[in-house]
Scaffold this active site. Structure first.
Site, PDB file in Angstrom:
ATOM      1  N   GLY B  47      34.611  45.498  33.225  1.00  0.00           N
ATOM      2  CA  GLY B  47      33.946  46.462  34.096  1.00  0.00           C
ATOM      3  C   GLY B  47      34.818  46.830  35.268  1.00  0.00           C
ATOM      4  O   GLY B  47      35.723  46.091  35.661  1.00  0.00           O
ATOM      5  N   GLY B  49      34.496  48.580  39.242  1.00  0.00           N
ATOM      6  CA  GLY B  49      33.666  49.076  40.335  1.00  0.00           C
ATOM      7  C   GLY B  49      34.600  49.752  41.326  1.00  0.00           C
ATOM      8  O   GLY B  49      35.800  49.840  41.102  1.00  0.00           O
ATOM      9  N   VAL B  54      36.508  43.392  36.652  1.00  0.00           N
ATOM     10  CA  VAL B  54      36.153  42.109  36.043  1.00  0.00           C
ATOM     11  C   VAL B  54      36.719  42.048  34.632  1.00  0.00           C
ATOM     12  O   VAL B  54      36.604  43.011  33.871  1.00  0.00           O
ATOM     13  CB  VAL B  54      34.617  41.927  36.015  1.00  0.00           C
ATOM     14  N   LYS B  75      36.713  37.928  38.393  1.00  0.00           N
ATOM     15  CA  LYS B  75      36.641  39.122  39.227  1.00  0.00           C
ATOM     16  C   LYS B  75      37.824  39.161  40.187  1.00  0.00           C
ATOM     17  O   LYS B  75      38.074  38.203  40.925  1.00  0.00           O
ATOM     18  CB  LYS B  75      35.338  39.156  40.026  1.00  0.00           C
ATOM     19  N   ASP B 172      24.290  46.296  47.929  1.00  0.00           N
ATOM     20  CA  ASP B 172      24.825  47.278  46.975  1.00  0.00           C
ATOM     21  C   ASP B 172      24.067  47.193  45.643  1.00  0.00           C
ATOM     22  O   ASP B 172      24.663  47.176  44.571  1.00  0.00           O
ATOM     23  CB  ASP B 172      26.326  47.054  46.753  1.00  0.00           C
TER      24      ASP B 172
END
Lengths: 242, 319
Positions: B47, B49, B54, B75, B172
């Site tokens: 993933g 962001g 990650v 991460k 968030d």
């Protein structure tokens, strides 16, 4: 019979001679009948992550029994990545919103049936019986000017923003994917590539390379010619041969 | 962090890492090596962001001792942040805040480490099997049936209630920060998290607060410079729940300040699948003005878990 038994394929990527980083990514997976090329955009770090996320997410899709289901899964996955890159990114105060996006061209094969799904200007070519066919149509301003304003290729190419993309994964809230379904024949050779490669080579060079008997030979020729030129962009290609 | 549940038993059919060709993870700083900290072999990107990414990795140490499932998620901060002096502190803050929580619906973090060779800090955590809510929404563009929504909303709200009780603000909340696993949702990415002032047992880290948000889910007061609060978490969570219920964002994905200027709150309609008795609470939680958002995560949980009077009676509980 599995796609693996029918298809031989190979991929290659090169940073080129000018760029500081390689933002392209590809997937070469004949056993799943799945090949992908993605060209990241957004500059430093962002583009590379976007193309990598596309390739790595498509590689992780489960192997579904029919081409129709696989097409649906690929489309759904690309729409999800579009949402992730366009609407779900955290933005730091004082920093302009970054574009994190990527072109993509995907080829799925199942027996004689093939599907090509794309967004942006990475392309899919077919070499069949001595003829080269461009199967994908670029999502670029240049293509739009040719189609909607009936400009000639030369006129459209002269536009200062000719290479601007009209579609890419992550670039807009809504992604429109194009798709072409076709049948493959024995002896067909397919090429997926980023614009770094197809911009640098003419149709004749592409055709000559794809007429070679192996994907290795074709790739070697494509990259030899491209890297003997200016190679201003990253170069990526996957060659698939039956 | 994330893996589709369907992949769990598919390792033999999994595409090998050598078939995926990408640039190294970092281009300006030192590139991530294949094996991080001499222990974790990076397998694939899971993933991305705005602030980090990650990867799925194999814990070679655990594998050596016979662990049948030695997979973890790692991460790393985005390279641009990692180069800043506050970078490692930002990541450590996330680690410390999340480790302060003990809840089945909050991701479990393992370690905070630094690879000294590539000079990058990272967090190791459980590899969750499932799909994030943004992906779930792509598969259910018209929203979820109430029963399914409820099975996600209540544990998720419970996780947020727990965090708030422990003095931790997420700051968030959004669909991509919730993973739907086989055993329920998991809240993760406390990267912008804050410890509430005066909470015992949780030191406020001495880093300048990093002002960042996700435009479609940040409360108006955050966009106007206020510090994150439990109330701003409730707004973001309410946006997520509204979207899950009907497939549409409550304010057309506009930043909350713009939605307020355009008077979109007056146009809010209850999603079709949401029972009427839940709407009043969700609507209050969606208030664009913080002073009218008089709803805590705990109260929202209570409202969504309540069985309406008529159904309780119909089910025979009232006589």
């Amino acid at each position: 019979m599995s796609a693996e038994a029918l298809w031989r394929s190979l991929g290659r990527t090169d940073i080129g001679k000018v760029r500081e980083s390689n933002e392209d990514a590809f997937l070469d997976c004949p056993e799943h009948g799945l090949w992908v090329v993605a060209d990241g955009m957004g500059g430093y770090e962002c583009g590379g992550l976007a193309s990598q996320l596309i390739v790595s997410s498509l590689a992780a899709l489960p192997l579904l029994p029919s081409l129709d289901e696989r097409v649906k899964a690929v489309r759904q996955c690309l729409h999800w990545i579009n949402r992730r890159l366009n609407q779900e990114l955290t933005v730091a105060q004082g920093h302009a919103e970054r574009i994190m996006g990527s072109t993509v061209v995907t080829l799925l094969l199942e027996g004689r049936r093939a599907a090509c799904i794309w967004a942006g200007d990475s392309r899919c070519y077919l070499w069949r019986e001595g003829c080269l066919y461009q199967l994908s149509r670029d999502h670029s301003l240049q293509q739009q000017l040719i189609e909607q304003q009936q400009m000639s290729i030369e006129q459209a190419r002269a536009h200062p923003s000719a290479s601007a993309l009209t579609q890419a994964v992550g670039a807009r809230a809504q992604l429109t994917l194009d798709m072409l379904e076709f049948n493959v024949c024995p002896g067909d050779t397919l090429l997926l590539c980023t614009d770094g490669l197809h911009q640098a080579l003419g149709c004749e060079v592409l055709g000559n390379a794809l007429s070679r008997s192996t994907p290795q030979g074709a790739l070697q020729q494509l990259f030899d010619v491209a890297l003997s030129g200016r190679a201003q962009d990253n170069l990526t290609a996957v060659v698939i041969r039956r | 962090m994330s893996e589709r549940a369907s992949e769990a038993g598919l390792h033999s059919a999994f595409v090998g890492a050598d078939q995926v060709q990408c640039a190294p993870a970092s281009v300006r700083g030192k590139a991530l090596p294949d094996v991080v900290a001499g222990r974790y072999r990076i397998e694939r990107l899971l993933g991305v962001g705005g602030m980090g990414c990650v990867y799925r990795a194999r814990d070679l140490l655990h594998e050596q001792f016979g662990d049948p499932a030695p997979l973890v998620a790692l991460k790393f901060l985005a390279d641009s942040l990692d180069q800043s002096p506050d970078g490692a502190a930002l990541l450590y803050s996330e680690f410390a805040l999340t480790r302060h929580l003990y809840h089945p619906n909050v991701v479990r973090l393992y370690t905070f480490e630094v690879d000294t060779d590539c000079q990058r800090a990272f967090i190791s955590m459980e590899l969750m099997q499932g799909l994030t809510l943004d992906r779930l929404l792509c598969e259910h563009p018209l929203g979820l049936p109430w029963k399914m929504l409820r099975s996600i909303a209540l544990p998720l709200l419970d996780a947020v209630v727990h965090a708030h009780r422990r003095g931790v603000l997420h700051a968030d909340l959004k669909p991509s920060n919730v993973m739907l696993c086989d055993d329920g949702p998991r809240l993760f990415d406390f990267g912008l998290g804050q410890a509430e002032e005066g909470m015992p047992g949780l030191a406020r880290l001495s880093r300048t607060r990093f002002n960042a948000w996700t435009p479609g889910y940040a409360a108006a007061e955050l966009l106007e410079g206020a510090a994150p609060s439990a109330c701003s978490d409730v707004f973001a969570l309410a946006c997520v729940l509204y979207e899950l219920a009907g497939g549409k964002h409550p304010y057309r994905r506009l930043p909350a300040t713009q939605a307020r200027t355009e008077g979109l709150e007056r146009e809010l309609r209850a999603p079709n699948t949401l029972p009427r008795h839940c709407w009043s609470a969700l609507r209050t939680a969606l208030a664009l003005d913080a002073s009218r958002r008089t709803m805590t995560a705990s109260e929202l949980h209570a409202a969504l878990s309540r069985v309406p009077f008529w159904r309780a009676r119909w089910q025979g509980r009232w006589w």
